[in-house]
Design a protein around this motif. Sequence first.
Motif, PDB file in Angstrom:
ATOM      1  N   SER A 161       0.811  -1.207   0.000  1.00  0.00           N
ATOM      2  CA  SER A 161       0.000   0.000   0.000  1.00  0.00           C
ATOM      3  C   SER A 161       0.851   1.266   0.000  1.00  0.00           C
ATOM      4  O   SER A 161       0.324   2.376  -0.066  1.00  0.00           O
ATOM      5  CB  SER A 161      -0.923   0.017   1.227  1.00  0.00           C
ATOM      6  OG  SER A 161      -0.155   0.221   2.411  1.00  0.00           O
ATOM      7  N   ASP A 162       2.182   1.080   0.099  1.00  0.00           N
ATOM      8  CA  ASP A 162       3.125   2.194   0.125  1.00  0.00           C
ATOM      9  C   ASP A 162       2.907   3.073   1.362  1.00  0.00           C
ATOM     10  O   ASP A 162       3.199   4.259   1.340  1.00  0.00           O
ATOM     11  CB  ASP A 162       3.024   3.029  -1.159  1.00  0.00           C
ATOM     12  CG  ASP A 162       4.286   3.878  -1.383  1.00  0.00           C
ATOM     13  OD1 ASP A 162       5.358   3.457  -0.918  1.00  0.00           O
ATOM     14  OD2 ASP A 162       4.175   4.951  -1.993  1.00  0.00           O
ATOM     15  N   ARG A 163       2.358   2.470   2.418  1.00  0.00           N
ATOM     16  CA  ARG A 163       2.192   3.183   3.682  1.00  0.00           C
ATOM     17  C   ARG A 163       2.791   2.334   4.800  1.00  0.00           C
ATOM     18  O   ARG A 163       2.130   2.001   5.778  1.00  0.00           O
ATOM     19  CB  ARG A 163       0.708   3.470   3.952  1.00  0.00           C
ATOM     20  CG  ARG A 163       0.089   4.478   3.011  1.00  0.00           C
ATOM     21  CD  ARG A 163      -1.272   4.961   3.507  1.00  0.00           C
ATOM     22  NE  ARG A 163      -2.218   3.864   3.601  1.00  0.00           N
ATOM     23  CZ  ARG A 163      -3.009   3.472   2.603  1.00  0.00           C
ATOM     24  NH1 ARG A 163      -2.944   4.079   1.440  1.00  0.00           N
ATOM     25  NH2 ARG A 163      -3.864   2.472   2.764  1.00  0.00           N
ATOM     26  N   LEU A 164       4.053   1.999   4.625  1.00  0.00           N
ATOM     27  CA  LEU A 164       4.728   1.128   5.578  1.00  0.00           C
ATOM     28  C   LEU A 164       5.007   1.879   6.867  1.00  0.00           C
ATOM     29  O   LEU A 164       5.677   2.915   6.868  1.00  0.00           O
ATOM     30  CB  LEU A 164       6.033   0.602   4.989  1.00  0.00           C
ATOM     31  CG  LEU A 164       6.735  -0.499   5.773  1.00  0.00           C
ATOM     32  CD1 LEU A 164       5.884  -1.763   5.803  1.00  0.00           C
ATOM     33  CD2 LEU A 164       8.102  -0.804   5.171  1.00  0.00           C
ATOM     34  N   HIS A 165       4.479   1.369   7.976  1.00  0.00           N
ATOM     35  CA  HIS A 165       4.682   2.006   9.277  1.00  0.00           C
ATOM     36  C   HIS A 165       6.142   1.869   9.684  1.00  0.00           C
ATOM     37  O   HIS A 165       6.805   0.888   9.344  1.00  0.00           O
ATOM     38  CB  HIS A 165       3.775   1.344  10.317  1.00  0.00           C
ATOM     39  CG  HIS A 165       3.482   2.207  11.490  1.00  0.00           C
ATOM     40  ND1 HIS A 165       4.373   2.385  12.517  1.00  0.00           N
ATOM     41  CD2 HIS A 165       2.396   2.971  11.803  1.00  0.00           C
ATOM     42  CE1 HIS A 165       3.853   3.206  13.421  1.00  0.00           C
ATOM     43  NE2 HIS A 165       2.661   3.575  13.019  1.00  0.00           N
ATOM     44  N   HIS A 166       6.632   2.854  10.433  1.00  0.00           N
ATOM     45  CA  HIS A 166       8.052   2.828  10.828  1.00  0.00           C
ATOM     46  C   HIS A 166       8.308   1.910  12.021  1.00  0.00           C
ATOM     47  O   HIS A 166       9.435   1.488  12.244  1.00  0.00           O
ATOM     48  CB  HIS A 166       8.538   4.235  11.161  1.00  0.00           C
ATOM     49  CG  HIS A 166       7.875   4.825  12.360  1.00  0.00           C
ATOM     50  ND1 HIS A 166       6.663   5.481  12.296  1.00  0.00           N
ATOM     51  CD2 HIS A 166       8.240   4.856  13.670  1.00  0.00           C
ATOM     52  CE1 HIS A 166       6.323   5.890  13.502  1.00  0.00           C
ATOM     53  NE2 HIS A 166       7.254   5.527  14.362  1.00  0.00           N
ATOM     54  N   GLY A 167       7.281   1.623  12.839  1.00  0.00           N
ATOM     55  CA  GLY A 167       7.451   0.777  14.014  1.00  0.00           C
ATOM     56  C   GLY A 167       6.489  -0.398  14.000  1.00  0.00           C
ATOM     57  O   GLY A 167       5.286  -0.212  13.783  1.00  0.00           O
ATOM     58  N   TRP A 168       7.013  -1.594  14.236  1.00  0.00           N
ATOM     59  CA  TRP A 168       6.193  -2.814  14.230  1.00  0.00           C
ATOM     60  C   TRP A 168       6.446  -3.591  15.516  1.00  0.00           C
ATOM     61  O   TRP A 168       7.599  -3.789  15.920  1.00  0.00           O
ATOM     62  CB  TRP A 168       6.525  -3.689  13.020  1.00  0.00           C
ATOM     63  CG  TRP A 168       6.080  -3.083  11.728  1.00  0.00           C
ATOM     64  CD1 TRP A 168       6.732  -2.119  11.004  1.00  0.00           C
ATOM     65  CD2 TRP A 168       4.886  -3.385  11.001  1.00  0.00           C
ATOM     66  NE1 TRP A 168       6.017  -1.808   9.880  1.00  0.00           N
ATOM     67  CE2 TRP A 168       4.872  -2.567   9.846  1.00  0.00           C
ATOM     68  CE3 TRP A 168       3.825  -4.267  11.208  1.00  0.00           C
ATOM     69  CZ2 TRP A 168       3.837  -2.606   8.907  1.00  0.00           C
ATOM     70  CZ3 TRP A 168       2.803  -4.318  10.278  1.00  0.00           C
ATOM     71  CH2 TRP A 168       2.809  -3.491   9.147  1.00  0.00           C
ATOM     72  N   LEU A 169       5.349  -4.031  16.135  1.00  0.00           N
ATOM     73  CA  LEU A 169       5.427  -4.809  17.365  1.00  0.00           C
ATOM     74  C   LEU A 169       4.971  -6.226  17.064  1.00  0.00           C
ATOM     75  O   LEU A 169       3.799  -6.468  16.759  1.00  0.00           O
ATOM     76  CB  LEU A 169       4.532  -4.171  18.434  1.00  0.00           C
ATOM     77  CG  LEU A 169       4.571  -4.754  19.844  1.00  0.00           C
ATOM     78  CD1 LEU A 169       5.973  -4.649  20.424  1.00  0.00           C
ATOM     79  CD2 LEU A 169       3.576  -4.030  20.745  1.00  0.00           C
ATOM     80  N   LEU A 170       5.903  -7.173  17.111  1.00  0.00           N
ATOM     81  CA  LEU A 170       5.603  -8.581  16.831  1.00  0.00           C
ATOM     82  C   LEU A 170       5.334  -9.265  18.161  1.00  0.00           C
ATOM     83  O   LEU A 170       6.231  -9.390  18.997  1.00  0.00           O
ATOM     84  CB  LEU A 170       6.770  -9.253  16.111  1.00  0.00           C
ATOM     85  CG  LEU A 170       6.916  -8.988  14.605  1.00  0.00           C
ATOM     86  CD1 LEU A 170       7.199  -7.515  14.328  1.00  0.00           C
ATOM     87  CD2 LEU A 170       8.016  -9.852  13.998  1.00  0.00           C
ATOM     88  N   THR A 171       4.080  -9.701  18.379  1.00  0.00           N
ATOM     89  CA  THR A 171       3.674 -10.237  19.667  1.00  0.00           C
ATOM     90  C   THR A 171       3.189 -11.673  19.552  1.00  0.00           C
ATOM     91  O   THR A 171       2.840 -12.148  18.480  1.00  0.00           O
ATOM     92  CB  THR A 171       2.564  -9.377  20.290  1.00  0.00           C
ATOM     93  OG1 THR A 171       1.359  -9.528  19.513  1.00  0.00           O
ATOM     94  CG2 THR A 171       2.952  -7.914  20.329  1.00  0.00           C
ATOM     95  N   GLY A 172       3.132 -12.339  20.698  1.00  0.00           N
ATOM     96  CA  GLY A 172       2.671 -13.716  20.772  1.00  0.00           C
ATOM     97  C   GLY A 172       3.530 -14.497  21.743  1.00  0.00           C
ATOM     98  O   GLY A 172       4.558 -14.001  22.228  1.00  0.00           O
ATOM     99  N   PRO A 173       3.135 -15.738  22.069  1.00  0.00           N
ATOM    100  CA  PRO A 173       3.910 -16.554  23.002  1.00  0.00           C
ATOM    101  C   PRO A 173       5.352 -16.744  22.532  1.00  0.00           C
ATOM    102  O   PRO A 173       5.655 -16.641  21.341  1.00  0.00           O
ATOM    103  CB  PRO A 173       3.156 -17.891  23.019  1.00  0.00           C
ATOM    104  CG  PRO A 173       1.774 -17.562  22.552  1.00  0.00           C
ATOM    105  CD  PRO A 173       1.928 -16.436  21.588  1.00  0.00           C
ATOM    106  N   GLN A 174       6.212 -17.026  23.487  1.00  0.00           N
ATOM    107  CA  GLN A 174       7.625 -17.216  23.169  1.00  0.00           C
ATOM    108  C   GLN A 174       7.820 -18.488  22.350  1.00  0.00           C
ATOM    109  O   GLN A 174       7.187 -19.508  22.582  1.00  0.00           O
ATOM    110  CB  GLN A 174       8.441 -17.290  24.463  1.00  0.00           C
ATOM    111  CG  GLN A 174       9.931 -17.108  24.260  1.00  0.00           C
ATOM    112  CD  GLN A 174      10.635 -16.741  25.556  1.00  0.00           C
ATOM    113  OE1 GLN A 174      10.010 -16.638  26.606  1.00  0.00           O
ATOM    114  NE2 GLN A 174      11.939 -16.541  25.491  1.00  0.00           N
TER     115      GLN A 174
END
Length: 378
Positions: free
Chosen positions: A47-60
């Motif tokens: 979409s050419d709107r790539l966010h600068h910060g990403w939080l990858l979450t979930g169990p270890q």
Amino acid sequence: MSRAPKPQNDEDLPRADQAPGAPHPRETAQIFGQDQAEQDFLTAFNSDRLHHGWLLTGPQGIGKATLAWRIARFLLATPPAEDGLFGAPPPVTSLSIDPDHPVSHRIHALAEPGLAPITRSYNDKGKLRDQIVVDDIRKLNRFFGLSATEGGRRVVIVDAADDMNTSAANALLKMLEEPPARTTILLISHQPSRLLPTIRSRCRTLRLGPLSPEDMQSALAQAGADLPENTEHLAALAAGSVGAALRLLNLGGLKIYAELIQILDTMPRLDRQRAMALAEAAAQRGAAEKFELLLTLVEVSLARLARTGATGKPPLPEAANGESAVLARLAADPQRGRAWADLSAEATARARHGQAVNLDPASLVLDTVFKMQDTASR
């Protein structure tokens, strides 16, 4: 005289972002069971709107770090698209990058100038810190000051963001508030509630879920693990986490849990000889990891007992041979299920406190087993 700090990229040293007995996430060729998270990122990218910060979450242990390194490899090997003679290029459908691509080689060798991995570092005595400190984050100032590499992109991976102390978290927050151009910051978090709310609010979240038994087997095979005969037991105890499964395999966790179920089967009378043997094994010299695993497996057994009482049926698949019959007998109704749930909270707190103040491991195990016996007799 203090020793010089140990370099974090020394392959002979343990890494804070690598599970024992597993390949490093940057070396993992394929990710299993996380197609939706990958597609969500690609949708944002296309979409050419790539966010600068990403939080990858979930169990270890479910592939968050593997996905982060996969995203980093993709971004650094994929220059920003430009409209050509026939308009915009077609959307990208995969994060896969050829292993022979120069970026792939540089990342594998930890020599990619456009990538900055942040993990717990070594102190000046050569000991791995238990937190990511502010100096680890401040290193990024120099990284951001360097000239951009191919495609003009930079990528930061923080593994795990949960490990940041307050000063480090505040330093990273400033970078998220005023991110350098064409920079993507990937935060890996097992417990996002531990992060500053302001950090969470400045990131887009990618939620990863536990792996199915089939995907977990594929991931374990890729890691070179020797699978047990009964993979259902492993799947039940690992709860969809490849990292947990590798830990169970490396430390003999399936055998420990099976013995724990056998001891439960003797209750309320209790086979004290077997209980003593289990406690003594946990107290052996150099058995700290097995002791920690035993405490975890005791918590698992109590949780499965509580669930059996609450739902009226044992959880499936079984985590050990004959487990269902033992759970059904000891947690035959909701009242008994509540008793096991209460014990779980109490015993876990007591054991973890005893561990923190260095009480004798054998005594801690026996204390917990005797409380289990008391609950079984009521």
